[in-house]
Scaffold this motif. Structure first.
Motif: not given
Length: 99
Positions: A6, A13, A15, A45, A52, A55, A60
């Motif tokens: 990332w 991420p 969620t 994203r 995304g 995504w 991912q």
């Protein structure tokens, strides 16, 4: 999920994100070494659990570029707003064999 790094200092991420911001750019190290197409190395994203590139389902994932590719998306993840529902429908369609 895809293997990746990332970028941009945003971290992995989240969620549970409920707002429509939080753009994150990803770089897939595995694809960097195995896929000759640089367009397949990066993901974005954009927002929600489905909007995304690379995504889907709040994670991912590796996109499905060819019929031989495996698209592993957890479609049980909830949508977070109206636009996210559209992205989920798009991901479901593009990930199917009947596209």
């Amino acid at each position: 999920p895809a293997f990746g790094l990332w970028l941009g200092g945003f971290g992995p991420p989240n969620t549970t994100m409920t707002n429509k911001s939080g753009l994150e750019i990803t770089f897939d190290i595995f694809d960097f070494f195995t896929d000759p197409n640089p367009g397949h190395w990066f993901g974005i994203r954009a927002c929600g659990n489905y909007c995304g590139a690379r995504w889907c389902g709040g994670e991912q994932v590796r996109e499905r570029y060819d019929f031989d590719d495996v698209f592993m998306c957890d479609f049980s993840a909830p949508t977070l707003f109206c636009e996210d529902e559209c992205c989920k429908a798009h991901d479901s369609c593009c990930g199917s064999n009947d596209r």
